[in-house]
Design a protein around this motif. Structure first.
Motif, mmCIF file in Angstrom:
data_model
loop_
_atom_site.group_PDB
_atom_site.id
_atom_site.type_symbol
_atom_site.label_atom_id
_atom_site.label_comp_id
_atom_site.label_asym_id
_atom_site.label_seq_id
_atom_site.Cartn_x
_atom_site.Cartn_y
_atom_site.Cartn_z
ATOM 1 N N ASP A 131 -4.241 -30.507 -11.980
ATOM 2 C CA ASP A 131 -4.369 -30.419 -13.264
ATOM 3 C C ASP A 131 -3.632 -31.367 -14.146
ATOM 4 O OD1 ASP A 131 -5.787 -27.277 -12.551
ATOM 5 O OD2 ASP A 131 -3.509 -26.336 -12.492
ATOM 6 N N TRP A 145 -1.438 -17.503 -10.452
ATOM 7 C CA TRP A 145 -2.301 -18.690 -10.902
ATOM 8 C C TRP A 145 -1.305 -19.447 -11.340
ATOM 9 C CZ3 TRP A 145 -5.080 -14.827 -14.118
ATOM 10 C CH2 TRP A 145 -4.747 -14.471 -14.884
ATOM 11 N N LEU A 163 -6.304 -34.140 -13.420
ATOM 12 C CA LEU A 163 -7.121 -34.195 -14.835
ATOM 13 C C LEU A 163 -6.963 -34.691 -16.158
ATOM 14 C CD1 LEU A 163 -10.526 -33.284 -14.727
ATOM 15 C CD2 LEU A 163 -9.262 -31.311 -15.509
ATOM 16 N N HIS A 165 -3.150 -19.859 -18.736
ATOM 17 C CA HIS A 165 -1.831 -20.295 -17.195
ATOM 18 C C HIS A 165 -0.267 -19.967 -17.036
ATOM 19 C CE1 HIS A 165 -6.055 -20.402 -14.380
ATOM 20 N NE2 HIS A 165 -5.570 -19.674 -15.182
ATOM 21 N N SER A 187 -16.308 -29.063 -22.399
ATOM 22 C CA SER A 187 -15.730 -28.468 -20.617
ATOM 23 C C SER A 187 -14.662 -28.478 -20.873
ATOM 24 C CB SER A 187 -17.056 -29.475 -19.612
ATOM 25 O OG SER A 187 -17.974 -29.108 -20.189
ATOM 26 N N VAL A 188 -14.246 -30.119 -20.409
ATOM 27 C CA VAL A 188 -12.149 -30.295 -20.475
ATOM 28 C C VAL A 188 -11.957 -29.010 -21.097
ATOM 29 C CG1 VAL A 188 -10.185 -32.202 -20.104
ATOM 30 C CG2 VAL A 188 -12.847 -32.617 -19.381
ATOM 31 N N CYS A 189 -11.298 -29.682 -22.442
ATOM 32 C CA CYS A 189 -11.034 -28.797 -23.091
ATOM 33 C C CYS A 189 -10.761 -27.281 -22.993
ATOM 34 C CB CYS A 189 -11.518 -28.836 -24.808
ATOM 35 S SG CYS A 189 -10.841 -30.721 -25.139
ATOM 36 N N HIS A 190 -12.631 -26.219 -22.522
ATOM 37 C CA HIS A 190 -12.437 -24.886 -22.225
ATOM 38 C C HIS A 190 -11.130 -25.144 -20.748
ATOM 39 C CE1 HIS A 190 -13.559 -21.319 -19.699
ATOM 40 N NE2 HIS A 190 -13.463 -20.800 -21.214
ATOM 41 N N ILE A 191 -11.286 -25.908 -19.474
ATOM 42 C CA ILE A 191 -10.640 -25.856 -18.765
ATOM 43 C C ILE A 191 -8.948 -25.719 -19.046
ATOM 44 C CG2 ILE A 191 -9.559 -26.813 -16.820
ATOM 45 C CD1 ILE A 191 -12.286 -28.071 -16.398
ATOM 46 N N THR A 209 -7.679 -22.631 -20.596
ATOM 47 C CA THR A 209 -7.803 -22.134 -19.146
ATOM 48 C C THR A 209 -6.310 -21.998 -19.313
ATOM 49 O OG1 THR A 209 -10.089 -21.192 -18.689
ATOM 50 C CG2 THR A 209 -8.375 -20.806 -17.299
ATOM 51 N N LYS A 210 -5.289 -23.715 -18.813
ATOM 52 C CA LYS A 210 -4.615 -23.988 -18.416
ATOM 53 C C LYS A 210 -2.987 -23.600 -19.034
ATOM 54 C CE LYS A 210 -6.482 -25.272 -14.252
ATOM 55 N NZ LYS A 210 -6.499 -24.309 -13.245
#
Length: 186
Positions: free
Chosen positions: A91, A85, A94, A70, A59-63, A66-67
């Motif tokens: 960010d 974005w 986290l 961005h 989950s964290v690596c997916h974020i 995504t970042k």
């Protein structure tokens, strides 16, 4: 729709908003290196065992992935234009939260850790080195163009995050981390 456009056949590419630049433009180098880091993270994750105990890492690596996408958009946006974005302090926070959480579960560092361990851990180490290069490329862009300073902070913290993630994965699968050879410390 065809995947190829042929618009880059003469060595140029488009930034966001259609501005054309050479493919060796520092912005292209920077966001391309972020894409490499993103791919390296994906490759590392493909070696992580499946199971509920790994859900947080995924989950964290997916974020993070995504970042990184961005950040690429920010680096590809010409001066004076707005990106949809922006990377924000939350960010970075986290990443710091996860670094602190996972590091608390790891043995204290007593030696320099060498990249390696299980394939997923080694992959996270590789992603870390690519993230460091992305940071250097982004800093080079910031020398001449405006770059969101949080992008630089994020990339800096990302390499720390990936270092801890590599150690965390290696420990969780029971793989001993390779460390600097004792004779090499002299």
């Amino acid at each position: 729709m065809k995947i190829y456009t042929k618009s880059g056949d003469k060595g140029e590419t488009s930034l966001v908003y259609g501005m054309r630049v050479p493919k060796y433009d520092p912005r292209v180098e920077a966001y391309g290196t972020c894409d490499e880091a993103n791919s390296a993270i994906g490759l590392a994750l493909s070696h992580v065992p499946q199971g509920e105990e790994w859900q947080e890492l995924f989950s964290v690596c997916h974020i993070v992935q995504t970042k990184l996408f961005h950040i690429g958009a920010e680096l590809a946006t010409p001066a004076g234009k707005e990106v949809g974005w922006k990377i924000e302090a939350s960010d970075v926070e986290l990443l710091e939260k996860m670094i602190d959480k996972w590091d608390a579960e790891l043995p204290a560092l007593k030696n320099f850790v060498l990249p390696g361990g299980c394939p997923a851990g080694a992959g996270m180490h590789f992603a870390r080195t690519v993230a460091r290069r992305a940071e250097r490329k982004a800093i080079a862009v910031a020398e001449h163009l405006e770059v969101n300073p949080t992008v630089i902070r994020y990339l800096n913290r990302l390499s720390d995050f990936l270092f801890v993630a590599a150690r965390y994965v290696n420990q969780k699968v029971g793989k001993v981390e390779p460390t600097l050879h004792q004779d090499d410390k002299k």
